[in-house]
Motif scaffolding. Structure first.
Motif, mmCIF file in Angstrom:
data_model
loop_
_atom_site.group_PDB
_atom_site.id
_atom_site.type_symbol
_atom_site.label_atom_id
_atom_site.label_comp_id
_atom_site.label_asym_id
_atom_site.label_seq_id
_atom_site.Cartn_x
_atom_site.Cartn_y
_atom_site.Cartn_z
ATOM 1 N N ASP A 1 70.900 24.401 82.746
ATOM 2 C CA ASP A 1 70.614 25.210 83.967
ATOM 3 C C ASP A 1 69.787 26.360 83.746
ATOM 4 N N PRO A 2 68.579 26.220 84.214
ATOM 5 C CA PRO A 2 67.768 27.357 83.768
ATOM 6 C C PRO A 2 67.914 28.921 84.124
ATOM 7 N N GLU A 3 68.750 28.914 85.339
ATOM 8 C CA GLU A 3 69.341 30.325 85.861
ATOM 9 C C GLU A 3 70.334 30.512 85.019
ATOM 10 N N ILE A 4 71.190 29.763 84.400
ATOM 11 C CA ILE A 4 72.331 30.169 83.442
ATOM 12 C C ILE A 4 71.831 30.720 82.189
ATOM 13 N N MET A 5 70.878 29.890 81.648
ATOM 14 C CA MET A 5 70.240 30.205 80.417
ATOM 15 C C MET A 5 69.177 31.645 80.604
ATOM 16 N N GLU A 6 68.729 31.769 81.717
ATOM 17 C CA GLU A 6 68.130 33.102 81.911
ATOM 18 C C GLU A 6 69.026 34.375 81.862
ATOM 19 N N ARG A 7 70.431 34.157 82.349
ATOM 20 C CA ARG A 7 71.225 35.158 82.068
ATOM 21 C C ARG A 7 71.865 35.303 80.736
ATOM 22 N N VAL A 8 71.825 34.115 80.110
ATOM 23 C CA VAL A 8 72.487 34.220 78.735
ATOM 24 C C VAL A 8 71.080 35.126 77.801
ATOM 25 N N ASP A 9 70.057 34.793 78.087
ATOM 26 C CA ASP A 9 68.886 35.406 77.550
ATOM 27 C C ASP A 9 68.962 36.801 77.566
ATOM 28 N N ARG A 10 69.203 37.310 78.826
ATOM 29 C CA ARG A 10 69.280 38.745 79.054
ATOM 30 C C ARG A 10 70.178 39.545 77.991
ATOM 31 N N GLU A 11 71.376 38.785 78.176
ATOM 32 C CA GLU A 11 72.516 39.460 77.239
ATOM 33 C C GLU A 11 72.394 39.584 75.696
ATOM 34 N N PHE A 12 71.640 38.314 75.418
ATOM 35 C CA PHE A 12 71.003 38.300 74.067
ATOM 36 C C PHE A 12 70.135 39.474 73.677
ATOM 37 N N LEU A 13 69.168 39.725 74.533
ATOM 38 C CA LEU A 13 68.045 40.553 74.242
ATOM 39 C C LEU A 13 68.763 42.009 74.315
ATOM 40 N N VAL A 14 69.502 42.307 75.227
ATOM 41 C CA VAL A 14 70.178 43.674 75.372
ATOM 42 C C VAL A 14 71.016 44.068 74.180
ATOM 43 N N ASN A 15 72.011 43.129 74.033
ATOM 44 C CA ASN A 15 72.882 43.253 72.674
ATOM 45 C C ASN A 15 72.219 43.175 71.142
ATOM 46 N N THR A 16 71.155 42.292 71.084
ATOM 47 C CA THR A 16 70.418 42.330 69.848
ATOM 48 C C THR A 16 69.503 43.779 69.646
ATOM 49 N N TYR A 17 68.707 43.879 70.529
ATOM 50 C CA TYR A 17 67.899 45.288 70.396
ATOM 51 C C TYR A 17 68.437 46.575 70.608
ATOM 52 N N TRP A 18 69.710 46.574 70.994
ATOM 53 C CA TRP A 18 70.628 47.716 71.025
ATOM 54 C C TRP A 18 71.063 47.842 69.664
ATOM 55 N N GLN A 19 70.186 48.067 68.653
ATOM 56 C CA GLN A 19 70.612 48.020 67.237
ATOM 57 C C GLN A 19 71.924 48.803 66.862
ATOM 58 N N SER A 20 71.892 49.725 67.287
ATOM 59 C CA SER A 20 72.674 50.783 66.503
ATOM 60 C C SER A 20 74.089 50.558 67.253
ATOM 61 N N ASN A 21 74.343 50.141 68.429
ATOM 62 C CA ASN A 21 75.504 49.722 68.977
ATOM 63 C C ASN A 21 76.053 48.248 68.368
ATOM 64 N N ALA A 22 75.158 47.410 68.330
ATOM 65 C CA ALA A 22 75.352 46.184 67.410
ATOM 66 C C ALA A 22 76.078 46.443 66.187
ATOM 67 N N LEU A 23 75.442 47.393 65.477
ATOM 68 C CA LEU A 23 75.727 47.569 63.902
ATOM 69 C C LEU A 23 77.169 48.413 64.101
ATOM 70 N N LEU A 24 77.540 49.225 65.268
ATOM 71 C CA LEU A 24 78.762 49.772 65.229
ATOM 72 C C LEU A 24 79.961 48.674 65.526
ATOM 73 N N LEU A 25 79.400 47.918 66.391
ATOM 74 C CA LEU A 25 80.476 46.730 66.854
ATOM 75 C C LEU A 25 81.053 45.971 65.463
ATOM 76 N N MET A 26 79.727 45.528 64.841
ATOM 77 C CA MET A 26 79.901 44.921 63.390
ATOM 78 C C MET A 26 81.030 45.606 62.462
ATOM 79 N N LYS A 27 80.864 46.955 62.391
ATOM 80 C CA LYS A 27 81.501 47.704 61.310
ATOM 81 C C LYS A 27 82.969 48.048 62.065
ATOM 82 N N ARG A 28 83.296 48.065 63.336
ATOM 83 C CA ARG A 28 84.515 48.244 63.896
ATOM 84 C C ARG A 28 85.267 46.707 63.809
ATOM 85 N N ALA A 29 84.771 45.786 64.035
ATOM 86 C CA ALA A 29 85.230 44.385 64.210
ATOM 87 C C ALA A 29 85.825 44.191 62.909
#
Length: 314
Positions: free
Chosen positions: A68-96
């Motif tokens: 479903d292209p609409e579903i994958m577009e929404r998936v893509d948005r979250e991957f981009l936001v969470n990958t390129y918000w690098q400082s937050n992603a690193l903190l999440l990895m550390k806390r996890a």
């Protein structure tokens, strides 16, 4: 003759000045080119690109409809936001690394899929935060819900800040939602929006699954955000994160002290165990005041760091 001599000297001076100006300009041009090349090389060292989304994404064993292209577009948005918000992603990895070992066995004991630990990440970033609506703790539990599920919630003791007890409550809520809606994705969505809202949307839209529902902005992104967090935290190298084991946060070993009476002053209580007030409260955030009322003589288990772990300046 003197007039001619002066003219020649003047021409010579002009020539010398011209040469100097040319040399300075030429040097500036070379420096400018070198600077441009250096900047170009620096830019080439950091490239921003689209993300290759896995085609076999799933949450709690339930597959994402990747056709479903609409579903994958929404998936893509979250991957981009969470990958390129690098400082937050690193903190999440550390806390996890620090908190997942606490959460995982409680989920397993209650028959909740391990993927739901990423729901806690999406809810709070694995921090004891309070939302504008009053949802509190790692699992963002509302006051009424906490009390309904047996947590003590008042100004003196608030067990929504107790990670183990709050995780138990989240498990019970999710199991009830799964029983009601029949899928883990809908159970996750109901955790965000409330079971009443999900039930209402399903009735109006005559839909049977999360991916078929048109929801509000927050809940509509919710499961997709959890999917992205799960994938990125599970495969950091794949998404450009260079993090070593020694970079991660670790839990502090503790033992418990049971008390069944009031404690007049936690600063004095902490000294009995060679720690200070701040350290005591850091390990027991559910103790909300500088004292424990406990008029009912309830038994509480207070976490105390192992002796010698903290060097307290006296």
């Amino acid at each position: 003759m003197r007039f001619l001599k002066n003219i020649l000297m003047g021409l010579g001076l002009v020539f010398v000045l011209g040469s100097l100006i040319f040399a300075v300009q030429n040097t500036g041009d070379v420096a400018s080119v070198e600077k441009d090349e250096q900047m170009d090389n620096e830019v080439k060292g950091y490239r921003i690109s689209a993300i290759d989304i896995p085609k076999d994404l799933s949450f709690a064993g339930e597959s994402v409809p990747s056709d479903d292209p609409e579903i994958m577009e929404r998936v893509d948005r979250e991957f981009l936001v969470n990958t390129y918000w690098q400082s937050n992603a690193l903190l999440l990895m550390k806390r996890a690394n620090k908190y997942f070992p606490i959460i995982e066995p409680i989920l397993a004991k209650n028959g909740i899929p391990d993927d739901f630990k990423y729901l806690a990440v999406a809810e709070s970033g694995l921090q004891n935060v309070v939302s504008p609506a009053g949802a509190t703790g790692f699992w963002q539990i509302m006051r009424a819900t906490g009390r309904e599920y047996g947590l003590e919630v008042n100004t003196n003791v608030d067990e929504r800040y107790h990670i183990e007890k709050a995780t138990e409550v989240a498990c019970r809520y999710l199991k009830n939602s799964k029983k009601k809606f029949g899928s883990w994705t809908l159970a996750a969505a109901s955790y965000n929006a409330g079971s009443g809202s999900i039930n209402k949307f399903m009735g109006i839209q005559k839909a049977e699954g999360y991916y078929d529902l048109l929801l509000g902005e927050e809940t509509g992104r919710y499961v997709f955000r959890i999917l992205a967090i799960k994938e990125i935290l599970s495969n950091p190298d794949k998404y450009g994160f260079d993090i070593a084991q020694e970079d991660l946060y670790n839990s502090v070993p503790t033992f418990t002290v049971e008390v069944n009476e009031p404690i007049a002053n936690f600063a004095d209580f902490a000294k009995l165990y060679e720690i200070n007030y701040k350290v005591l409260k850091r390990h027991n955030p559910w103790l909300r005041e500088p004292h424990l009322n406990n008029n009912s003589r309830k038994t509480y288990a207070i976490a105390i760091p192992n002796k010698g772990y903290y060097k307290i300046i006296k």
